[in-house]
Design an enzyme around this catalytic site. Structure first.
Site, PDB file in Angstrom:
ATOM      1  N   TYR A 115      59.724  14.962   1.697  1.00  0.00           N
ATOM      2  CA  TYR A 115      58.301  14.801   1.423  1.00  0.00           C
ATOM      3  C   TYR A 115      58.006  14.179   0.055  1.00  0.00           C
ATOM      4  O   TYR A 115      56.856  14.059  -0.341  1.00  0.00           O
ATOM      5  CB  TYR A 115      57.572  16.139   1.524  1.00  0.00           C
ATOM      6  CG  TYR A 115      58.172  17.256   0.689  1.00  0.00           C
ATOM      7  CD1 TYR A 115      58.246  17.166  -0.691  1.00  0.00           C
ATOM      8  CD2 TYR A 115      58.659  18.406   1.297  1.00  0.00           C
ATOM      9  CE1 TYR A 115      58.792  18.172  -1.450  1.00  0.00           C
ATOM     10  CE2 TYR A 115      59.217  19.429   0.545  1.00  0.00           C
ATOM     11  CZ  TYR A 115      59.275  19.304  -0.826  1.00  0.00           C
ATOM     12  OH  TYR A 115      59.823  20.313  -1.583  1.00  0.00           O
ATOM     13  N   CYS A 116      59.030  13.791  -0.708  1.00  0.00           N
ATOM     14  CA  CYS A 116      58.816  13.343  -2.082  1.00  0.00           C
ATOM     15  C   CYS A 116      58.121  11.988  -2.120  1.00  0.00           C
ATOM     16  O   CYS A 116      58.720  10.954  -1.801  1.00  0.00           O
ATOM     17  CB  CYS A 116      60.131  13.272  -2.837  1.00  0.00           C
ATOM     18  SG  CYS A 116      59.927  12.775  -4.569  1.00  0.00           S
TER      19      CYS A 116
ATOM     20  N   ASP B  74      50.226  11.012 -13.219  1.00  0.00           N
ATOM     21  CA  ASP B  74      51.469  11.114 -12.468  1.00  0.00           C
ATOM     22  C   ASP B  74      51.259  10.784 -10.994  1.00  0.00           C
ATOM     23  O   ASP B  74      52.159  10.277 -10.324  1.00  0.00           O
ATOM     24  CB  ASP B  74      52.037  12.530 -12.635  1.00  0.00           C
ATOM     25  CG  ASP B  74      53.311  12.742 -11.847  1.00  0.00           C
ATOM     26  OD1 ASP B  74      54.159  11.832 -11.857  1.00  0.00           O
ATOM     27  OD2 ASP B  74      53.468  13.800 -11.226  1.00  0.00           O
TER      28      ASP B  74
ATOM     29  N   CYS C  72      28.027  22.985  -3.192  1.00  0.00           N
ATOM     30  CA  CYS C  72      28.954  24.028  -2.755  1.00  0.00           C
ATOM     31  C   CYS C  72      29.002  25.181  -3.760  1.00  0.00           C
ATOM     32  O   CYS C  72      29.036  24.970  -4.981  1.00  0.00           O
ATOM     33  CB  CYS C  72      30.351  23.433  -2.589  1.00  0.00           C
ATOM     34  SG  CYS C  72      31.586  24.622  -2.018  1.00  0.00           S
TER      35      CYS C  72
ATOM     36  N   CYS D 275      44.928  20.960 -14.393  1.00  0.00           N
ATOM     37  CA  CYS D 275      44.125  19.733 -14.384  1.00  0.00           C
ATOM     38  C   CYS D 275      43.290  19.572 -13.125  1.00  0.00           C
ATOM     39  O   CYS D 275      42.175  19.051 -13.181  1.00  0.00           O
ATOM     40  CB  CYS D 275      45.020  18.515 -14.591  1.00  0.00           C
ATOM     41  SG  CYS D 275      46.201  18.203 -13.262  1.00  0.00           S
TER      42      CYS D 275
ATOM     43  N   CYS E 295      36.809  24.989  -7.914  1.00  0.00           N
ATOM     44  CA  CYS E 295      37.744  23.931  -7.517  1.00  0.00           C
ATOM     45  C   CYS E 295      37.474  22.595  -8.190  1.00  0.00           C
ATOM     46  O   CYS E 295      38.379  21.770  -8.319  1.00  0.00           O
ATOM     47  CB  CYS E 295      37.746  23.757  -6.009  1.00  0.00           C
ATOM     48  SG  CYS E 295      36.439  22.690  -5.365  1.00  0.00           S
TER      49      CYS E 295
END
Length: 424
Positions: A32-33, A303, A347, A281, A353
């Site tokens: 899955y990388c 990233d 929301c 973050c 979130c």
């Protein structure tokens, strides 16, 4: 964005740059990388950071912020492929650039972190980490039958035994470490098995849960740029992820508050408290102070956005601080809050979130608005189900009491109360 004035220029208080000294090169081939595809950005490269880039990274990241604590983060690919002497040189450079100066009266305290798969660790590595106060993140997806499902070697062999050997070496040498779990469509169905294994067998006291969301392009394949709206079968489903977090939270809040720290829960509680930063973050109002540095000095916005469109420049050509404070990077960071669809703005759990990570905002709302987060359903379910307990923990902390008091339960003998302090 918290900033402070220095030499007529606004410098961030702190920034976080993930340095990838081996680029996407890795000794494993985890199915899955998403980052393995990034090798295609640099065809023909040896994927080894040069002395010039290393020194530029240490010196420029030190000068680019006003904090006297500077984070030096090593990631990959697999960063231990560089060899231990590379990191010895990094420590030497930190001792040079961290000295007191006209700007700073005190020496810099460097916080070196490394994310590794753990398979190449040995006693020498661990002694080095211990002597230089490294914080090591090691990737384990649960017990062997779950970990080995996707985390395989280049030859397709399972890696669980090698990873656990690396973990035991870290523990033997008393190296500070945490465990990162990639939550995928397989281990997400075993939340308690994963959590109890990490707590009881791996003896983890700090855990990160990262959802696997593997976007596929229209041709059904992965590429350098993830721009599709379809995800792979390996990807965790939104409701599945929410259930995973809720199940782990129920176990944690009943037994392990104060003894096991889970990054997602810690960040959510900070948002419940209304603190300036969640410490994570994806739960911040804005982003842009967490960047990625490739092996050749190329600096990217994040990233998760190591893509041509998000290349800011190269630190051998343009000082890192100029790239961080550039209009492009500021706009990138502010876009996180500015691009939320109206359903998010209305929301009740937005405070928790913050729309999560922009890389996952590739769906449309029922009214056709773009930028709905793929995990919205799961995050909403988790935050709604955990809200009462999170609020109680926040109240305890505001009152100057221990969060562990949330584990108070009725005595088996009657109405008395007791504090649960042992793990089950």
């Amino acid at each position: 964005m918290v900033t402070a004035k220095s030499k007529n220029r606004s410098l961030p208080l702190r920034i976080h740059v993930l340095a990838k000294p081996t680029g996407a090169a890795c000794n494993l081939d985890c199915a899955y990388c998403f980052f393995l595809e990034k090798e295609k950005l640099y065809p023909g490269s040896r994927f080894r950071m040069s002395e010039a880039v290393l020194e530029a990274y240490i010196s420029q990241v030190t000068k680019a912020q006003t904090s006297e604590q500077v984070s030096i983060a090593w990631q990959g690919g697999e960063p231990t492929l560089m060899g231990i002497d590379f990191y010895r040189r990094a420590i030497e450079l930190q001792q040079i650039y961290g000295r007191p100066s006209m700007i700073r009266s005190q020496p810099i305290v460097y916080e070196n972190t490394m994310q590794t798969n753990g398979t190449l660790l040995n006693d020498e590595w661990c002694r080095f980490f211990r002597e230089n106060n490294f914080l090591i993140g090691i990737s384990i997806d649960g017990p062997a039958f779950l970990h080995d499902r996707f985390r395989r070697s280049k030859s397709g062999d399972p890696t669980f035994k090698q990873v656990m050997r690396g973990l035991r070496l870290l523990q033997k040498h008393r190296v500070e470490h945490n465990i990162l779990v990639a939550v995928n469509n397989v281990n997400a169905d075993y939340p308690l098995e994963v959590y109890r294994f990490l707590r009881d067998e791996a003896q983890a006291d700090w855990i990160q849960f990262i959802p696997v969301i593997e976007r596929l392009n229209p041709d059904g394949e992965r590429s350098i740029v993830q721009d599709g709206v379809v995800v792979s079968d390996r990807s965790v489903k939104p409701a599945q992820f929410g259930h995973f977090l809720s199940a782990v939270f129920d176990e944690w809040v009943s037994n392990d508050v104060g003894s096991v720290f889970i990054q997602t829960f810690e960040a959510a509680i900070r948002n419940h408290l209304g603190l300036p930063s969640s410490g994570m973050c994806v739960f911040e109002k804005t982003c842009g102070l967490g960047l990625a540095l490739e092996h050749n000095g190329d600096l990217y916005s994040c990233d998760h956005f190591v893509e041509p469109a998000y290349l800011l420049g190269n630190i051998l050509e343009t000082p890192l601080v100029e790239l961080v404070l550039s209009h492009r990077q500021k706009a990138f960071g502010l876009d996180k809050g500015d691009s939320l669809p109206s359903v998010c703005l209305d929301c009740k759990v937005l405070f928790a979130c913050r729309g999560e990570c922009p890389k996952n905002r590739f769906l449309k709302t029922v009214t056709g608005e773009p930028n709905l987060n793929y995990l919205c359903e799961g995050w909403k379910n988790f935050f709604e189900q955990s809200n009462e307990q999170m609020s109680k923990i926040a109240l305890l902390l505001r009152s100057g009491r221990s969060a562990a008091e949330i584990m108070t339960k009725p005595s088996l003998k009657g109405g008395d109360k007791r504090i649960v302090t042992t793990k089950h």
